[in-house]
Scaffold this motif. Structure first.
Motif, PDB file in Angstrom:
ATOM      1  N   LEU A  76     -28.090  31.141  33.710  1.00  0.00           N
ATOM      2  CA  LEU A  76     -29.007  32.232  34.104  1.00  0.00           C
ATOM      3  C   LEU A  76     -28.516  33.601  33.795  1.00  0.00           C
ATOM      4  O   LEU A  76     -29.093  34.220  33.177  1.00  0.00           O
ATOM      5  N   GLN A  77     -27.220  33.642  34.387  1.00  0.00           N
ATOM      6  CA  GLN A  77     -26.377  35.006  34.091  1.00  0.00           C
ATOM      7  C   GLN A  77     -26.626  35.563  32.527  1.00  0.00           C
ATOM      8  O   GLN A  77     -26.708  36.719  32.163  1.00  0.00           O
ATOM      9  N   LEU A  78     -26.341  34.825  31.781  1.00  0.00           N
ATOM     10  CA  LEU A  78     -26.187  34.998  30.312  1.00  0.00           C
ATOM     11  C   LEU A  78     -27.652  35.482  29.611  1.00  0.00           C
ATOM     12  O   LEU A  78     -27.657  36.072  28.595  1.00  0.00           O
ATOM     13  N   THR A  79     -28.618  35.264  30.358  1.00  0.00           N
ATOM     14  CA  THR A  79     -30.083  35.694  29.980  1.00  0.00           C
ATOM     15  C   THR A  79     -30.348  37.135  30.255  1.00  0.00           C
ATOM     16  O   THR A  79     -31.286  37.825  30.004  1.00  0.00           O
ATOM     17  N   TYR A  80     -29.528  37.919  31.370  1.00  0.00           N
ATOM     18  CA  TYR A  80     -29.883  39.098  31.715  1.00  0.00           C
ATOM     19  C   TYR A  80     -28.849  40.227  31.174  1.00  0.00           C
ATOM     20  O   TYR A  80     -27.613  39.794  30.908  1.00  0.00           O
ATOM     21  N   CYS A  81     -29.467  41.372  31.212  1.00  0.00           N
ATOM     22  CA  CYS A  81     -28.614  42.410  30.614  1.00  0.00           C
ATOM     23  C   CYS A  81     -27.558  42.809  31.592  1.00  0.00           C
ATOM     24  O   CYS A  81     -27.544  42.730  32.857  1.00  0.00           O
ATOM     25  N   GLU A  83     -26.712  45.730  33.098  1.00  0.00           N
ATOM     26  CA  GLU A  83     -27.240  46.636  33.850  1.00  0.00           C
ATOM     27  C   GLU A  83     -27.890  45.755  34.990  1.00  0.00           C
ATOM     28  O   GLU A  83     -27.538  46.424  36.405  1.00  0.00           O
ATOM     29  N   SER A  84     -28.088  44.663  34.916  1.00  0.00           N
ATOM     30  CA  SER A  84     -28.623  43.803  35.947  1.00  0.00           C
ATOM     31  C   SER A  84     -27.587  43.312  37.020  1.00  0.00           C
ATOM     32  O   SER A  84     -28.106  42.842  38.087  1.00  0.00           O
ATOM     33  N   GLY A  85     -26.350  43.312  36.493  1.00  0.00           N
ATOM     34  CA  GLY A  85     -25.383  42.868  37.365  1.00  0.00           C
ATOM     35  C   GLY A  85     -25.250  41.565  37.685  1.00  0.00           C
ATOM     36  O   GLY A  85     -26.075  40.625  36.756  1.00  0.00           O
ATOM     37  N   PRO A  86     -24.437  40.900  38.616  1.00  0.00           N
ATOM     38  CA  PRO A  86     -24.305  39.371  38.849  1.00  0.00           C
ATOM     39  C   PRO A  86     -25.890  39.059  39.584  1.00  0.00           C
ATOM     40  O   PRO A  86     -25.465  38.375  40.727  1.00  0.00           O
ATOM     41  N   TRP A 156     -30.849  39.414  22.355  1.00  0.00           N
ATOM     42  CA  TRP A 156     -31.893  40.058  23.414  1.00  0.00           C
ATOM     43  C   TRP A 156     -31.366  39.363  24.845  1.00  0.00           C
ATOM     44  O   TRP A 156     -30.877  38.190  25.080  1.00  0.00           O
ATOM     45  N   LYS A 157     -31.766  40.264  25.947  1.00  0.00           N
ATOM     46  CA  LYS A 157     -31.339  40.064  27.202  1.00  0.00           C
ATOM     47  C   LYS A 157     -32.518  40.587  28.356  1.00  0.00           C
ATOM     48  O   LYS A 157     -33.331  41.350  27.735  1.00  0.00           O
ATOM     49  N   MET A 158     -32.916  39.730  29.321  1.00  0.00           N
ATOM     50  CA  MET A 158     -33.993  40.193  30.087  1.00  0.00           C
ATOM     51  C   MET A 158     -33.441  41.365  31.162  1.00  0.00           C
ATOM     52  O   MET A 158     -32.211  41.142  31.713  1.00  0.00           O
TER      53      MET A 158
END
Length: 171
Positions: A76-81, A83-86, A156-158
């Motif tokens: 799940l973490q790999l899908t976030y940008c 700046e979103s942090g952990p 691309w990241k969310m």
């Protein structure tokens, strides 16, 4: 190894030539078939080219939902940008164990819009999710929401809306 007799020409009586081994013929036939399949796959695979930005964003959303349903914080973490942090582990902790019976499915991804000149590094999309199974308050989702995306070095990241607002100040 099985040998089949091969009859050549018109002879009186039953004369046969040397037996032809079946196993090598089968291996050669299988090899030719495999080479043809590989060539067809390469021909059709190379024709498609890399997936479009829209297809990459759609694939990202599906990977994210799969990670969410599997309660896999690393995936799940790999899908976030960045700046979103952990955020992946926090989301999984909030959802609780996967055996609660609730799952999320992507119903629809529409209105993918790119922000900036081509190739754009920011995008938005309307994502409609459905929740099925037993009630899990943490999995309640609005019928449709706007999601924010940013192109990073790895694709691309969310991002959260606040993360994107910080990023767009410098554009």
């Amino acid at each position: 190894m099985i040998h089949l007799p091969v009859h050549v020409g018109h002879h009186h009586g039953s004369h046969s030539t040397a037996p032809v081994p079946v196993r090598p013929i089968a291996a050669i036939t299988a090899g030719v078939l495999l080479v043809n399949i590989v060539l067809l796959w390469m021909a059709f695979g190379l024709r498609g080219g890399p997936p479009s930005d829209s297809a990459q964003i759609e694939e990202l959303v599906h990977r994210q939902i799969t990670a969410l349903n599997n309660r896999d914080p690393a995936a799940l973490q790999l899908t976030y940008c960045a700046e979103s942090g952990p955020i992946g582990a926090l989301i999984i902790d909030t959802l609780g164990p996967a055996d609660s019976g609730s799952t999320v499915d992507v119903a629809r991804i529409t209105d993918i819009r790119f922000i900036g000149s081509s190739p754009a590094d920011l995008a938005t999309a309307s994502v409609t999710l459905t929740v099925s199974g037993t009630g899990n308050e943490a999995l309640s989702t609005p019928p449709q929401s706007v999601s924010y995306f940013k192109r990073e070095e790895t694709g691309w990241k969310m991002c959260q809306q606040n993360d994107l607002q910080q990023f767009t100040r410098y554009l």
